[in-house]
Scaffold this motif. Sequence first.
Motif, PDB file in Angstrom:
ATOM      1  N   UNK A  46      -7.294  -9.818  -2.150  1.00  0.00           N
ATOM      2  CA  UNK A  46      -8.166  -8.707  -2.524  1.00  0.00           C
ATOM      3  C   UNK A  46      -7.450  -7.369  -2.377  1.00  0.00           C
ATOM      4  N   UNK A  47      -6.689  -7.233  -1.287  1.00  0.00           N
ATOM      5  CA  UNK A  47      -5.934  -6.004  -1.072  1.00  0.00           C
ATOM      6  C   UNK A  47      -4.861  -5.834  -2.138  1.00  0.00           C
ATOM      7  N   UNK A  48      -4.133  -6.927  -2.437  1.00  0.00           N
ATOM      8  CA  UNK A  48      -3.074  -6.864  -3.440  1.00  0.00           C
ATOM      9  C   UNK A  48      -3.639  -6.512  -4.812  1.00  0.00           C
ATOM     10  N   UNK A  49      -4.755  -7.118  -5.157  1.00  0.00           N
ATOM     11  CA  UNK A  49      -5.374  -6.817  -6.453  1.00  0.00           C
ATOM     12  C   UNK A  49      -5.779  -5.352  -6.525  1.00  0.00           C
ATOM     13  N   UNK A  50      -6.356  -4.827  -5.439  1.00  0.00           N
ATOM     14  CA  UNK A  50      -6.764  -3.424  -5.442  1.00  0.00           C
ATOM     15  C   UNK A  50      -5.547  -2.518  -5.597  1.00  0.00           C
ATOM     16  N   UNK A  51      -4.472  -2.809  -4.871  1.00  0.00           N
ATOM     17  CA  UNK A  51      -3.274  -1.964  -4.925  1.00  0.00           C
ATOM     18  C   UNK A  51      -2.691  -1.923  -6.334  1.00  0.00           C
ATOM     19  N   UNK A  52      -2.646  -3.074  -6.997  1.00  0.00           N
ATOM     20  CA  UNK A  52      -2.005  -3.146  -8.305  1.00  0.00           C
ATOM     21  C   UNK A  52      -2.920  -2.691  -9.432  1.00  0.00           C
ATOM     22  N   UNK A  53      -4.177  -3.129  -9.403  1.00  0.00           N
ATOM     23  CA  UNK A  53      -5.066  -2.804 -10.528  1.00  0.00           C
ATOM     24  C   UNK A  53      -5.806  -1.480 -10.354  1.00  0.00           C
ATOM     25  N   UNK A  54      -6.056  -1.065  -9.123  1.00  0.00           N
ATOM     26  CA  UNK A  54      -6.793   0.188  -8.906  1.00  0.00           C
ATOM     27  C   UNK A  54      -5.875   1.362  -8.581  1.00  0.00           C
ATOM     28  N   UNK A  55      -4.988   1.180  -7.596  1.00  0.00           N
ATOM     29  CA  UNK A  55      -4.107   2.295  -7.223  1.00  0.00           C
ATOM     30  C   UNK A  55      -3.088   2.558  -8.334  1.00  0.00           C
ATOM     31  N   UNK A  56      -2.458   1.487  -8.851  1.00  0.00           N
ATOM     32  CA  UNK A  56      -1.504   1.655  -9.950  1.00  0.00           C
ATOM     33  C   UNK A  56      -2.177   1.698 -11.311  1.00  0.00           C
ATOM     34  N   UNK A  57      -3.373   1.144 -11.409  1.00  0.00           N
ATOM     35  CA  UNK A  57      -4.054   1.095 -12.700  1.00  0.00           C
ATOM     36  C   UNK A  57      -3.425   0.115 -13.669  1.00  0.00           C
ATOM     37  N   UNK A  58      -2.783  -0.940 -13.129  1.00  0.00           N
ATOM     38  CA  UNK A  58      -2.085  -1.893 -13.988  1.00  0.00           C
ATOM     39  C   UNK A  58      -3.046  -2.934 -14.554  1.00  0.00           C
ATOM     40  N   UNK A  94       0.815  -1.206   0.000  1.00  0.00           N
ATOM     41  CA  UNK A  94       0.000   0.000   0.000  1.00  0.00           C
ATOM     42  C   UNK A  94       0.850   1.258   0.000  1.00  0.00           C
ATOM     43  N   UNK A  95       1.947   1.237   0.779  1.00  0.00           N
ATOM     44  CA  UNK A  95       2.835   2.408   0.806  1.00  0.00           C
ATOM     45  C   UNK A  95       3.426   2.652  -0.571  1.00  0.00           C
ATOM     46  N   UNK A  96       3.968   1.599  -1.183  1.00  0.00           N
ATOM     47  CA  UNK A  96       4.641   1.764  -2.471  1.00  0.00           C
ATOM     48  C   UNK A  96       3.677   2.239  -3.555  1.00  0.00           C
ATOM     49  N   UNK A  97       2.546   1.568  -3.689  1.00  0.00           N
ATOM     50  CA  UNK A  97       1.612   1.957  -4.747  1.00  0.00           C
ATOM     51  C   UNK A  97       1.041   3.344  -4.483  1.00  0.00           C
ATOM     52  N   UNK A  98       0.838   3.689  -3.208  1.00  0.00           N
ATOM     53  CA  UNK A  98       0.375   5.031  -2.884  1.00  0.00           C
ATOM     54  C   UNK A  98       1.407   6.090  -3.211  1.00  0.00           C
ATOM     55  N   UNK A  99       2.691   5.764  -3.026  1.00  0.00           N
ATOM     56  CA  UNK A  99       3.756   6.712  -3.358  1.00  0.00           C
ATOM     57  C   UNK A  99       3.821   6.948  -4.862  1.00  0.00           C
ATOM     58  N   UNK A 100       3.668   5.887  -5.651  1.00  0.00           N
ATOM     59  CA  UNK A 100       3.647   6.049  -7.111  1.00  0.00           C
ATOM     60  C   UNK A 100       2.441   6.897  -7.521  1.00  0.00           C
TER      61      UNK A 100
END
Length: 203
Positions: A156-168, A115-121
Amino acid sequence: FEPLLAVDIQEFKLLMMQSNFPNVVCMRWMLKTGEIDMTNAENNEPEDKEEMLNTIVELGIQRANLGEAARQQWKNGVWPTDFPPLHIHGSPSCQDLSSANQQGKRKKTSETTMGWYTGFIHYLRRRNVPHTMSLEEADIQFDRDSADPNKQALLQVAKFAITDVLGAEERDPSTPFNPTKTYYAHINYERCGVPSTGRRLFC
């Protein structure tokens, strides 16, 4: 590129980095992590985002001998002249998500560091900071359910971080590569000629 800064909370990892890259600045940094807000990707920028970015920029100014003019530009919100784009690599803790973890315990280290990393990006993008990024994690299979409720919650958290926060989105090798998009892919180490086994997720 030349590594500029490495941060970790574990001293032995920083020592390993220093031995491989003598010029890198290694800092023991306790990331200000928190629970991922899965209701809104915008709410996941870390509390210490500005402190981290300012540290990176100052170290870069020093390394490139850009001087006070560059510092003043950055102070005024302008990316310093002759300062190259950043590359931010993240390897969030993967123990909780790894298939080797059979204990079913949820320490939340994986989800908070991810969460920290994807939020920083997300923050760098919002500020239009010139950068590229890469992320390495356990081989997360988003389309598989886990019988363990703790691991299911982590997925679920990992998927949200990568696909929603990063938009990957998952890379489809049959389609043209689009450099404006963020992709993730499942990589088999053995097929890459690496002296290691197993699969990892790269973004």
